[in-house]
Design a protein around this motif. Structure first.
Motif, short mmCIF file in Angstrom:
data_model
loop_
_atom_site.label_atom_id
_atom_site.label_comp_id
_atom_site.label_asym_id
_atom_site.label_seq_id
_atom_site.Cartn_x
_atom_site.Cartn_y
_atom_site.Cartn_z
N LEU A 57 0.83 -1.21 0.00
CA LEU A 57 0.00 0.00 0.00
C LEU A 57 0.86 1.26 0.00
CD1 LEU A 57 -2.71 1.46 0.21
CD2 LEU A 57 -2.69 1.00 2.68
N ALA A 58 1.95 1.24 0.75
CA ALA A 58 2.84 2.40 0.79
C ALA A 58 3.39 2.71 -0.60
CB ALA A 58 3.99 2.15 1.77
N GLU A 59 3.82 1.68 -1.30
CA GLU A 59 4.37 1.88 -2.65
C GLU A 59 3.30 2.43 -3.59
OE1 GLU A 59 6.53 -0.79 -6.15
OE2 GLU A 59 6.49 -1.54 -4.09
N ALA A 60 2.10 1.87 -3.52
CA ALA A 60 1.02 2.34 -4.39
C ALA A 60 0.66 3.80 -4.07
CB ALA A 60 -0.20 1.44 -4.23
N GLU A 61 0.58 4.14 -2.79
CA GLU A 61 0.28 5.52 -2.41
C GLU A 61 1.39 6.46 -2.87
OE1 GLU A 61 -2.44 6.66 -1.40
OE2 GLU A 61 -3.38 5.55 0.24
N ASN A 98 -1.56 9.14 -2.06
CA ASN A 98 -1.28 10.11 -1.00
C ASN A 98 0.12 9.85 -0.43
OD1 ASN A 98 -1.11 11.42 1.54
ND2 ASN A 98 -3.33 11.36 1.78
N GLN A 99 1.06 10.73 -0.74
CA GLN A 99 2.43 10.51 -0.31
C GLN A 99 2.60 10.68 1.21
OE1 GLN A 99 5.33 12.55 -2.74
NE2 GLN A 99 4.29 11.97 -4.64
N THR A 100 1.76 11.46 1.83
CA THR A 100 1.82 11.59 3.29
C THR A 100 1.46 10.26 3.95
OG1 THR A 100 1.25 13.94 3.19
CG2 THR A 100 0.88 12.80 5.28
N ARG A 101 0.42 9.63 3.43
CA ARG A 101 0.04 8.32 3.96
C ARG A 101 1.12 7.29 3.65
NH1 ARG A 101 -4.82 4.19 2.26
NH2 ARG A 101 -5.08 3.19 4.32
N ALA A 102 1.72 7.37 2.45
CA ALA A 102 2.78 6.44 2.08
C ALA A 102 3.93 6.50 3.08
CB ALA A 102 3.29 6.75 0.67
N LEU A 103 4.32 7.71 3.44
CA LEU A 103 5.41 7.88 4.41
C LEU A 103 5.00 7.34 5.78
CD1 LEU A 103 8.21 8.92 5.13
CD2 LEU A 103 7.19 11.19 5.53
N ALA A 104 3.77 7.56 6.17
CA ALA A 104 3.30 7.05 7.46
C ALA A 104 3.31 5.53 7.49
CB ALA A 104 1.90 7.58 7.75
N ALA A 119 12.92 4.60 -0.78
CA ALA A 119 12.96 4.20 0.63
C ALA A 119 12.02 3.03 0.90
CB ALA A 119 12.60 5.39 1.51
N ILE A 120 10.86 3.02 0.25
CA ILE A 120 9.90 1.93 0.43
C ILE A 120 10.45 0.63 -0.16
CG2 ILE A 120 7.62 1.08 -0.25
CD1 ILE A 120 6.72 4.08 -0.14
N LEU A 121 11.05 0.72 -1.34
CA LEU A 121 11.63 -0.48 -1.96
C LEU A 121 12.80 -1.00 -1.12
CD1 LEU A 121 11.57 0.63 -5.70
CD2 LEU A 121 10.07 -1.04 -4.58
N THR A 122 13.57 -0.10 -0.54
CA THR A 122 14.65 -0.52 0.36
C THR A 122 14.09 -1.18 1.60
OG1 THR A 122 16.07 1.27 -0.43
CG2 THR A 122 16.64 0.29 1.69
N GLU A 123 12.99 -0.64 2.10
CA GLU A 123 12.36 -1.23 3.29
C GLU A 123 11.87 -2.64 3.02
OE1 GLU A 123 11.62 -0.93 7.32
OE2 GLU A 123 12.60 0.52 6.00
N ARG A 124 11.39 -2.88 1.81
CA ARG A 124 10.97 -4.24 1.45
C ARG A 124 12.16 -5.19 1.53
NH1 ARG A 124 5.99 -4.72 -1.22
NH2 ARG A 124 6.65 -6.72 -2.10
N ARG A 125 13.32 -4.75 1.09
CA ARG A 125 14.51 -5.60 1.14
C ARG A 125 14.88 -5.93 2.58
NH1 ARG A 125 19.07 -2.72 -2.30
NH2 ARG A 125 20.22 -4.62 -1.66
#
Length: 480
Positions: free
Chosen positions: A380-384, A389-395, A421-427
């Protein structure tokens, strides 16, 4: 239908033997090895035994019980091979696998065997409408369709070009939706990647409608599909299509609008406060949306187990400590619980960091995670971040990261930085759970292969696995 019913018994009920040792709920199913045509669907217990057999087929060590996940992880940059053992994926690690590779062929064979068992079961259930109640029949159909969707989606990731490269126009897989008991219908051309995705989504939509809201125990809720399981898998599938709006729509069914993120519908999924607890017995926290259970009598098999490959006690593959690997990434700090609790810096076998998520010893019977709530939040973060909504993505990103590393500061991120950052977090979060290569493929990026010592480009033949020789030799319609 008598012949079909008999074949269902042979193909699926025998698999219940591999699940009969666990002493809870559906894992107690007793195998029935000699059933007449008339009795395969004669009792509710026998019908449920067939459902158990479908899960047993999917959790084979050559498929979701081990090697499928392992091969996705070892193709990229996260791991270094220690043993040069040809039996444990060394050719894939080096990027020189070919269609004659019997271990890669086993993904295909076990996958299609599972699909055929599902097709036979669905046909048999339709032909015997009085075998179980209407509600149970719907439940079982939903479970079967969920497993078929999971299997087709996983196979199309490995054996076909990513959807992102041409919107699914490339050749995909033979789409088999009819149960087969002979080789008469072997000749079948490949459907397109888009057609495979369409079927996967159709199965998941129907599964969502038919599956129950929940089960009577935490074990069943974790090891058998329910509505939220189908929804969660849809977020993975739609992300691979880059259908970001679709991901957001589906994820919103089980993710709250704001932090603390949790599901208000059906099963109350949420992150556990201690990430390491997710990988410990009983493996049934509400973060674990779907896992394959293991026991001593149905372990994935020699050299198939996740623990055998990654654990500190054996270490077929250890973590790449160089800059290209996630272990050295600045987003994965030394104080992160995922580093301090789920890896070890040195081992008795090799003086390099190793993963300890799967901490059991031989026969390595840790449950195999397939869908976790953390993945859904990152989907969901990646899609946002990409289209919402990038604010929600960061949250969402912070919710996953700060669960294990509360002091990390992401700073100010633009869209590109947020996606990175989200793709790195997945790793970091999904390390050794079978996501890395598929995450690269779904975005159409080159594979940074440590074993091959090169970037494997999307234009190269070895970017995906070739259709196994066993299929091309028996199915003249398969093409190239």
């Amino acid at each position: 239908m008598k012949m079909v019913n008999k074949k269902i018994g042979i193909l699926t009920l025998a698999l219940a033997m591999s699940l009969s040792s666990c002493k809870e709920d559906f894992l107690e199913a007793i195998p029935e090895l000699s059933l007449s045509d008339a009795t395969v669907f004669s009792t509710p217990a026998r019908v449920e035994s067939q459902v158990v057999g479908l899960y047993g087929s999917a959790k084979s060590g050559s498929l979701f019980g081990g090697r499928y996940l392992i091969y996705s992880d070892i193709r990229a940059e996260e791991f270094i091979n220690r043993t040069t053992n040809s039996v444990t994926g060394y050719s894939t690690y080096q990027g020189n696998q070919d269609p004659s590779d019997t271990y890669i062929a086993a993904f295909w064979t076990q996958g299609y065997l599972t699909i055929n068992r599902i097709n036979l079961f669905l046909e048999g259930l339709t032909a015997n409408p009085n075998s179980v109640s209407t509600a149970l029949a719907a439940n079982y159909r939903g479970e079967a369709k969920f497993l078929r969707a999971l299997t087709y989606f996983s196979l199309v990731q490995f054996f076909a070009k990513p959807y992102a490269l041409d919107n699914g126009a490339s050749p995909g897989l033979p789409l088999r939706l009819k149960g087969e008991v002979t080789s008469a219908n072997n000749n079948l051309a490949r459907s397109t990647v888009a057609q495979i995705y369409d079927q996967v989504i159709k199965d998941l939509n129907e599964a969502e409608n038919e599956l129950p809201d929940n089960y009577s125990s935490a074990l069943l809720r974790t090891t058998r599909a329910h509505k939220n399981t189908a929804i969660a898998l849809k977020t993975r599938v739609l992300l691979a299509k880059k259908d970001y709006a679709g991901v957001i729509t589906e994820a919103n069914k089980i993710v709250s609008a704001s932090a603390p993120f949790k599901s208000a519908n059906r099963v109350a999924h949420e992150l556990q406060s201690d990430v390491s607890s997710v990988f410990k017995a009983p493996y049934t926290s509400v973060e674990s949306i779907f896992s394959f259970p293991m026991a001593e009598t149905n372990a994935p098999g020699t050299q198939n187990q996740l623990g055998y490959y990654f654990n500190a006690g054996n270490v077929e593959y250890y973590l790449n400590p160089s800059g290209s690997g996630i272990y050295a990434n600045p987003q994965f700090r030394a104080v992160d619980d995922r580093k301090t609790k789920l890896t070890v810096p040195t081992t008795s076998v090799a003086a390099f960091p190793s993963v300890t998520k799967f901490s059991g010893v031989s026969p390595y019977i840790d449950f195999v995670p397939n869908i976790r709530y953390a993945e859904v939040l990152l989907n969901l973060a990646e899609a946002e971040a990409e289209a919402g909504n990038q604010t929600r993505a960061l949250a969402l990103l912070k919710a996953v990261h700060e669960r294990s590393d509360k002091g990390y500061d992401f700073g100010t991120l633009d869209k590109a930085g947020l996606v990175k950052a989200i793709l790195t977090e997945r790793r970091i979060e999904l390390l050794a759970e079978g996501f890395r290569t598929n995450d690269i493929l779904r975005r159409g990026e080159p594979i940074n292969s440590f074993g091959a010592g090169a970037m494997i480009q999307p234009s190269e033949t070895r970017y995906i696995f070739g259709i196994p020789l066993a299929e091309t030799q028996t199915n003249p319609g398969i093409g190239n």
